[in-house]
Each structure stands twice: as structure tokens, then as C-alpha cells.
Design an enzyme around this catalytic site. Structure first.
Site, short mmCIF file in Angstrom:
data_model
loop_
_atom_site.label_atom_id
_atom_site.label_comp_id
_atom_site.label_asym_id
_atom_site.label_seq_id
_atom_site.Cartn_x
_atom_site.Cartn_y
_atom_site.Cartn_z
N CYS A 137 -11.00 43.44 -27.43
CA CYS A 137 -10.70 44.86 -27.60
C CYS A 137 -10.83 45.63 -26.28
CB CYS A 137 -11.59 45.49 -28.67
SG CYS A 137 -13.35 45.29 -28.35
N HIS A 454 -17.59 47.74 -29.75
CA HIS A 454 -16.14 47.72 -29.91
C HIS A 454 -15.50 48.82 -29.06
CE1 HIS A 454 -12.34 46.91 -31.82
NE2 HIS A 454 -12.25 48.13 -32.30
#
Length: 538
Positions: A137, A454
Site C-alpha cells: 500500500c 496502512h
């Protein structure tokens, strides 16, 4: 006239089939109020059906009888009987419109809140997302933010692979390989609006930077620092993308496209605080991003940036012959068109061996003014364009005040046509000539350390509409959602901000008075680096 209307209605709506003339019957005269209009002395005969009276009102107002509602003292008149008291001089209220009642649509509208991700993508024509290949990510968010820069997309399109490069692993790890891979990926993303799996780009990245290919105990890739990925990619592009110029005969000031459009310059002064007689040293430092330091007193991005501009450090003093404390003052002498700001949110903790995250809420603006961070010389150069911005803002306020009784739609319709102006200095393509910026992309982190959590990219799509790139999950968000990324908890925190130039829009008449359009603008359009186009992501 009222008698003529009544006779017309009797003849056209209620003439007996036998053709005999109706007998004259006792009647009342009433007043009818319909919206802002009033009708006086309307003849009413309660021995006749109420529909005749409604037909008479239709002839006066154009409101069809089946759409009429006639009220008197709160009682609604029926079609088949007079169920309300009528007397001379009474005032009746008529409700109803001439226009047709809108028909219910065959397919009922669906609200944004009720749409799934596929329906949202179709409705908003959202760009392509990138599939997460196992803690990638950080790479996906970085690529989406960088892709928001139109000039970078255009430069990559024009890039040609060079012959005779290195072969084998050395070739795959070269800046050319990374640049070509990014070019191909961006072109693929432009052609499609579904999810794309960036396997080839990830392979090139891992070969060029082996630390990004580290795996954990279960064999999956470890999370990496997105800002480190951002910086390394720019360094690769810095080596391969050449600087642009407005005309073939013009000299090039910068060594690369990245330095030209993303790079700024500091004027630095070092002064020894322990030896006042020691002359201050002056130098220049180039930067590709500004750092926003976070401390207990910092609440806003601007104050965090100021901390970076005034620092104290210890180094060898030639006059004292020992280490001494120096004050370092930095001011910006060259502003790039695209200004990157990194929030210093991670601090290394030796005991735990991790980069712990500072969760503090640091407010950042949608519109950023870098004027106060600049040298006096640059401030003077920025003033002419800033004056034009102020003049346009004042004219808009005056126009709004004059039209305070007009609707928002009317004001928007009367808004003059405008022409975008160049945002670079005429002799420095890729610079910012006003100091004004507009937020274009945000890279956020959710979690407690740089090696976990994330990353998500948020990119301005059009005006105040934004797109959230959560890997291959792409969805529209509003500007309020962007302002909530300032930190303060476990929600997504802004880590890297990308500001683009604020474009001045001059009314067509004003632009013509200044010389029929700026020659610089037309020249820049010829290079594929149009300055006037508003920021958006395809």
C-alpha cells in the site's frame, strides 16, 4: 368580464344535452386569492355543481380543475357538492399550479450513501486503483499521489527508452528501468478505470531497492515507509527525465524535470552564537520537500515549517578552534510549482527498535501561502502576481454584494468568462510566481509505526471533489473528509502533502487589456506543460 367567463364555462363545460338555455339562479360574489394574485367579485351559484366554479377558476388562472384545491375557513371544496359555507364577499383560497405534475421516474434515483463501490465508480467515472500485492500500500499510495501531477504524466509519455543500457539485474535496477516501468503503468492506468495489478513495477522496485523486498516470518512483504519510497522514486526520475524549456533556443536552468517542477532552493546563513566576530557563512541548499517538525507547541503546519527554517546545531568553529553552537537560518529563494510537505511523524525508539508514530493533530490548509517563508528578494518578485489575485478577489466580493438579492444560480450565470494565467515566472519554467498553492494530494498513514499500519492516497479529482485510493478500492469523498486527516487519533493521519500552484483566472476583457494573452502561456502550452489547466486526476 366575470359574466363572460362564467357564460363561457357554462357553454363549454356544462351545456345541457337538449341545448336548452339554463335558468338564471341565485348567486353569490366572492373573492379568490391564488398565490400573489387576487380575483375580485367572482360569481358563484351553489345550485350548480362545484366543477363549474372550478372550470371558471381554470379560465382565469390556467390551473386544471383536477389540480385545484379550493379552501374556505379550512374546509376543502369537493367536486360533487358544496360542503362549505358561502356568502357574499367571502375570500376563497386557491392552491395549485399551471405546470404538469412531474411523473415518478421509471427507475428510482439512488443516493450516494446507498451505492456500492462498483456503482460509485460508474457514477463518478473514478480512476484506476492498484491491487495490494502484500503490504504494498505504501507504493500504491505514492504512485497515485505522484500521478496527480499532469506535467509528470506528460513528461513520462514523452520519455523514450535509451539504447545500449545495462543488461541483466543491473539493467532492471537502473533509473531507466524504473522510469520506463512508471511510464507504462501510468499509461495503463489512463486507459482503464478498473483495478490494475502493478506486478512489473513492483519487481523493478524490489530489484532497485532490495530493502523494499524484505519479507516477514510468513513470507509476505514487510510494510515500508511511504515517504522513503516517494523520495527514492523522485531520485530515479531525477536521473532520467530531462528539464523542459519554453523554446528550443532557450537555455535550461535545471538539470532535470524533477528539479524544475518539484525542487526549491534555500538561502542559508550560518552564524556562530559564541563568537560574534566570526563572519556569517552563506550558502544555497536545494530541496525536494519541506519538513514539518512536530513538537508540543506546534498545532498548525505553518508553524511546524517555521521550526525547520530556524535551527541550532553544533559544529567546529574556525575562530574558536573547537565545537560551538551555530544558528542556521533558511529562507526559500526559489519556489517550485509543486511543493511537497512531509510531516515528521515517526521517531525512532531504540528500546523497541521501531519508528514510533506521533499522532498529534496538526492542522493543514487547503490553500497554502508560502510568502512568509521566502527571502525578501523572492517576495518582491511574487508581489505583482499576488496583487492580481487580490484584485480579482476584491472584484468578486463587490460583484457578490451588488447581487445580494440574486440567487446563487443567477450569480453563477453572470460570472464573467475567464482565461487561466501562467503560474511560472517567464524565465523559470516549473516555478511558482505567486507563492499561492492549492492542496492536490495527501498520502496518509493509519497505525502506530512506519513499519506497520496502512497507507492511503487521497487525490483532488475536480474542484472540491476528491478520490480516495485505498489500493484497488477507489471511492469519491468530499473536502471535509480531507480536512479530517490532520491526525489526533487512530484514523488516517496526513504524512505527505502535495501542493500544486494556484491558478489565476482573469476575466477575458482584463486579459485582453494586458496584451491579448500572455506569450509565456502559449509557449508553455506548446511544451505540453500547460499552466492554465486546473488540477485534476484522470
Amino acid at each position: 368580464m366575470q359574466n363572460s367567463v362564467l357564460n363561457f364555462c357554462r357553454l363549454n363545460f356544462f351545456t345541457p344535452a337538449s341545448g336548452k338555455t339554463l335558468e338564471k339562479m341565485p348567486s353569490f360574489t366572492v373573492n379568490v386569492k391564488w398565490g400573489k394574485e387576487s380575483f375580485k367579485n367572482i360569481e358563484v351559484n351553489t345550485d350548480e355543481e362545484p366543477m363549474l366554479f372550478k372550470a371558471q377558476l381554470f379560465a382565469l388562472t390556467g390551473v386544471q380543475p383536477d389540480r385545484q384545491k379550493v379552501l374556505c375557513k379550512g374546509i376543502s371544496l369537493k367536486d360533487e357538492e358544496w360542503n362549505m359555507p358561502i356568502k357574499n364577499g367571502a375570500t376563497l383560497l386557491l392552491l395549485g399550479t399551471k405546470e404538469e405534475v412531474p411523473q415518478e421516474p421509471v427507475e428510482k434515483p439512488k443516493f450516494i450513501e446507498d451505492m456500492n463501490e462498483n456503482e460509485l465508480a460508474t457514477a463518478f467515472d473514478t480512476p484506476a486503483g492498484l491491487v495490494n500485492l502484500g503490504n504494498t500500500c505504501y507504493m500504491n499510495a505514492t504512485l497515485q499521489c505522484l500521478r496527480s501531477v499532469r506535467e509528470l504524466r506528460e513528461a513520462l509519455k514523452e520519455y523514450k527508452e535509451e539504447a545500449g543500457g545495462a543488461s541483466g539485474l543491473a539493467g532492471l535496477a537502473s533509473p531507466q528501468a524504473i522510469t520506463m516501468s512508471m511510464k507504462n503503468l501510468f499509461e495503463d492506468m489512463e486507459r482503464r478505470n478498473d483495478s490494475i495489478t502493478p506486478v512489473l513495477f513492483l519487481q523493478r522496485l524490489h530489484i532497485a531497492f532490495p530493502n523494499f523486498s524484505q519479507t516477514g516470518e510468513n513470507g509476505t512483504y514487510r510494510q515500508q515507509d511511504a515517504n522513503e519510497c516517494w523520495s527514492e522514486l523522485l531520485k530515479m526520475l531525477q536521473q532520467k527525465l530531462p528539464a523542459q524549456k519554453l523554446a528550443p533556443e532557450q537555455s535550461v536552468k535545471h538539470s532535470s524535470f524533477i528539479d524544475q517542477w518539484f525542487g526549491g532552493t534555500f538561502d542559508v546563513e550560518m552564524k556562530c552564537t559564541e563568537a560574534e566576530d566570526e563572519p556569517a557563512s552563506k550558502s544555497k541548499e536545494n530541496f525536494l520537500q519541506l519538513s514539518c517538525f512536530i513538537s508540543t507547541e506546534v498545532k498548525y503546519m505553518h508553524s511546524g515549517l517555521r521550526l525547520r527554517l530556524k535551527e541550532q546545531l553544533t559544529k567546529m568553529s574556525p575562530s574558536l578552534g573547537r565545537d560551538a553552537v551555530y544558528s542556521k537560518t533558511s529562507l526559500i529563494s526559489r519556489l517550485p510549482a509543486y511543493l511537497t510537505v512531509q510531516f515528521v511523524r515517526f521517531q525512532y525508539k531504540g528500546k523497541e527498535g521501531i519508528n514510533a508514530k506521533v499522532l498529534k493533530d496538526i492542522k493543514f490548509p487547503i490553500e497554502f501561502d508560502a510568502y512568509e517563508l521566502c527571502t525578501p528578494e523572492l517576495q518582491e518578485k511574487l508581489t505583482p502576481m499576488r496583487t492580481k489575485f487580490n484584485e480579482i478577489a476584491n472584484a468578486e466580493v463587490e460583484r457578490t454584494l451588488k447581487g445580494k438579492n440574486k440567487s446563487k444560480a443567477e450569480l453563477e450565470k453572470e460570472k464573467p468568462k475567464t482565461v487561466p494565467q501562467p503560474y511560472c515566472f517567464e524565465d523559470d519554467l516549473g516555478s511558482n510566481n505567486s507563492g499561492y498553492y492549492t492542496l492536490q494530494a495527501v498520502l496518509t498513514h493509519q497505525g502506530r509505526s512506519s513499519s506497520s499500519g496502512h497507507y492511503v492516497g487521497w487525490v483532488r479529482h475536480k474542484d472540491d471533489q476528491w478520490i480516495m485510493f485505498n489500493d484497488d478500492h477507489v471511492s469519491p469523498v468530499d473536502q471535509e473528509s480531507i480536512l479530517k486527516l490532520s491526525g489526533g487519533g487512530d484514523w488516517h493521519c496526513a504524512y505527505v502533502l502535495l501542493y500544486g500552484p494556484k491558478v489565476l483566472e482573469l476575466p477575458v476583457e482584463s486579459e485582453d487589456k494586458e496584451g491579448g494573452g500572455d506569450q509565456q502561456q502559449s509557449s508553455q502550452q506548446g511544451t505540453g506543460a500547460t499552466t492554465g489547466e486546473k488540477m485534476s486526476v484522470d
